[in-house]
Enzyme design. Structure first.
Site: not given
Length: 237
Positions: A30, A113
């Protein structure tokens, strides 16, 4: 201040994001220099890619798995693993899939996740070592496809993991965020829930986060590993 909160807390939740991993050399996809820059993550790490663009899917995850070979947890991970034995930490909720918490010896990890360190067959459920991707053997003896045990784009997070993370968050009286930008939902809801339920909220991140105004303590521009080591020394003093 933080050392007092740590020693007085009855239940502590640690919440970690990509900033925790990058100090061990794991790319942060990110960031501007991240893993997926120039690539469409939804085209590579998605259910659609797994079903319809499998070669690219396999290549992408092989690259990620190979990139983790030789990566070791930094000393901050060791501090958290030690704190599990010394402080009332109920869980380490993590957005990361690299398995570094477990590698350092932490036992109360809730990977929201999933984990890239595990593979399994979509047909029969047989588990495999990540070496199957490194050696380009992504099919099970039953003929089924072997995939990483991560949450792909287009999939829901594991409901049991979410429920346990939410329960521990609601019960916590100290919620410590380490290295998360707190922009990804639903993960970024946990600090809000903790605060709403009366917990002290501490955010340690290199940059500002949208939840900083809610926090009781914000620490920026400091290595997370260094912060944890210094905090641990203060606890032992």
């Amino acid at each position: 201040m933080l050392t007092t909160w740590l020693t007085e807390a009855k239940k502590i939740v640690i919440f970690t994001g990509a900033g925790m991993s990058t100090e061990s050399g794991v790319p942060d996809f990110r960031s501007s220099r991240g893993l997926w820059q120039g690539k469409n993550p939804e085209a590579l790490a998605s259910v659609d890619a797994m079903d319809h663009n499998r070669e690219a899917f396999i290549d992408f995850y092989r690259m990620r798995i190979e990139g983790l070979q030789g990566v070791r947890p930094h000393k901050g991970y060791d501090v958290l693993a030690a704190w599990e034995k010394e402080l009332p930490i109920t869980s380490i909720i993590t957005q990361n899939t690299d398995g570094l918490h477990e590698q350092a010896g932490s036992e109360v990890v809730l990977p929201l996740h999933g984990s890239i360190q595990r593979l399994y067959c979509v047909a029969c459920g047989q588990r495999y070592d990540v070496a199957r991707y490194i050696t380009n053997e992504p099919y099970c003896s039953c003929g089924g496809f072997i995939r990483p045990a991560v949450v792909l784009f287009g999939e829901m997070l594991n409901t049991d993991t979410l429920a346990l993370a939410e329960r521990h968050t609601k019960e916590a009286d100290l919620f410590l965020v380490l290295g998360s930008s707190l922009v990804v939902s639903p993960a970024n809801l946990f600090p809000k829930i903790a605060k709403e339920c009366g917990a002290k909220l501490v955010i340690v991140n290199h940059d500002e986060t949208p939840l900083d105004p809610l926090a009781d303590l914000v620490i920026q521009d400091q290595s997370i590993g260094t912060f944890l080591e210094e905090t641990n020394r203060a606890l032992q003093a």
